[in-house]
Scaffold this active site. Structure first.
Site, PDB file in Angstrom:
ATOM      1  N   HIS A  89     -10.849  -9.676   6.205  1.00  0.00           N
ATOM      2  CA  HIS A  89      -9.769  -8.976   5.494  1.00  0.00           C
ATOM      3  C   HIS A  89     -10.016  -9.072   4.006  1.00  0.00           C
ATOM      4  O   HIS A  89     -10.622 -10.029   3.534  1.00  0.00           O
ATOM      5  CB  HIS A  89      -8.423  -9.627   5.853  1.00  0.00           C
ATOM      6  CG  HIS A  89      -7.276  -8.801   5.373  1.00  0.00           C
ATOM      7  ND1 HIS A  89      -6.813  -8.854   4.074  1.00  0.00           N
ATOM      8  CD2 HIS A  89      -6.510  -7.874   6.001  1.00  0.00           C
ATOM      9  CE1 HIS A  89      -5.805  -8.005   3.936  1.00  0.00           C
ATOM     10  NE2 HIS A  89      -5.604  -7.400   5.094  1.00  0.00           N
ATOM     11  N   GLU A 137      -9.605  -0.313   4.739  1.00  0.00           N
ATOM     12  CA  GLU A 137      -8.440  -0.434   3.866  1.00  0.00           C
ATOM     13  C   GLU A 137      -8.892  -0.464   2.403  1.00  0.00           C
ATOM     14  O   GLU A 137      -9.495  -1.459   1.980  1.00  0.00           O
ATOM     15  CB  GLU A 137      -7.694  -1.746   4.133  1.00  0.00           C
ATOM     16  CG  GLU A 137      -7.228  -1.931   5.555  1.00  0.00           C
ATOM     17  CD  GLU A 137      -6.246  -3.102   5.689  1.00  0.00           C
ATOM     18  OE1 GLU A 137      -5.218  -2.911   6.326  1.00  0.00           O
ATOM     19  OE2 GLU A 137      -6.520  -4.182   5.130  1.00  0.00           O
TER      20      GLU A 137
HETATM   21  O1  G3P Z   1      -3.890  -6.022   6.857  1.00  0.00           O
HETATM   22  C1  G3P Z   1      -3.014  -5.033   6.479  1.00  0.00           C
HETATM   23  C2  G3P Z   1      -3.084  -4.725   5.072  1.00  0.00           C
HETATM   24  O2  G3P Z   1      -3.917  -5.390   4.234  1.00  0.00           O
HETATM   25  C3  G3P Z   1      -2.319  -3.610   4.534  1.00  0.00           C
HETATM   26  O3  G3P Z   1      -1.248  -4.196   3.892  1.00  0.00           O
HETATM   27  O4  G3P Z   1       0.966  -4.244   2.923  1.00  0.00           O
HETATM   28  O5  G3P Z   1      -0.579  -2.340   2.439  1.00  0.00           O
HETATM   29  O6  G3P Z   1       0.434  -2.544   4.685  1.00  0.00           O
HETATM   30  P1  G3P Z   1      -0.044  -3.269   3.474  1.00  0.00           P
END
Ligand code: G3P
Length: 215
Positions: A89, A137
């Protein structure tokens, strides 16, 4: 698929983790959708005892039984009943060798892996390790108000091309059913999210909306 990462939010720690996990189970059952949660290592046992939907660790270390003080042992995560683990992550980055070894260890003990990547290209570079899922992400959008589906939909399309839809999760800023719908439409299998739920005043209502976005 919706995976909620509880991170270390207070609203998703200890007793709160159990409450929030139960809400996930209710929504999964009411709407018959695939919802999973990733909780802190210390909360795994209690959460797993409290719900039936799959529970993930947020990290494991590539160690075996023996002298590894302070590490998260894959065998222990499996033994407590977790389905899998998130790896790499953006808040818990690993070097490539450590990631490779961690995925190997997860496979040895039978844990499903969700490997995070910051770009579609990085995600595609992890295909050689054969993780179960790759979650793309963009770090700058994590925890923010604008979702990846609104700010950078081209990332999702590109990731679907490079990684393939069956393995692809996307995340960062995902907050509602519309975001989920766009992610799925652009080729993802599901979403990985956190703050949209962990900071919500009414997490069940948010989760219901998110889950409706899957269909
Ligand atoms: O692991 C999920 C993540 O990093 C996204 O976080 O708070 O943007 O939904 P968020």
């Amino acid at each position: 698929m919706i995976v909620t990462n509880f991170k270390t939010y207070q609203s998703a720690t200890a007793e709160n983790a159990i409450k929030l996990a139960k809400i996930h189970q209710q929504v999964a059952e009411e709407l018959n959708v695939d919802i999973r949660v990733a909780v802190q290592a210390v909360d795994l046992a209690k959460v797993i005892d409290a719900i039936k939907i799959p529970v993930f660790a947020q990290h494991i270390d590539p160690v075996g039984f023996g002298s590894h003080t302070g590490h998260i042992l894959p065998e222990a995560v499996k033994a407590v009943g977790a389905q899998g683990a998130i790896l790499n992550h953006s808040e818990r980055r690993l070097d490539r060798e450590t990631l490779k070894h961690s995925i190997e260890r997860a496979k040895e003990v039978g844990l499903t892996t969700i490997v995070c990547a910051e770009t579609p290209e990085e995600g595609a570079s992890f295909l050689e390790f054969d993780p179960d899922y790759i979650a793309v992400e963009p770090p700058e959008l994590i925890g923010g108000d604008i979702s990846v589906s609104t700010a950078q939909p081209e990332i999702i399309e590109n990731a679907a091309k490079l990684i393939g839809g069956d393995k692809l999760l996307v995340g960062a800023g995902v907050k509602n059913g519309k975001d989920v719908r766009i992610c799925i439409k652009l080729g993802a299998k599901g979403v990985l999210l956190a703050s949209g739920i962990t900071k919500a005043e009414d997490p069940k209502a948010v989760l219901m909306d998110l889950a409706r976005g899957l269909s």
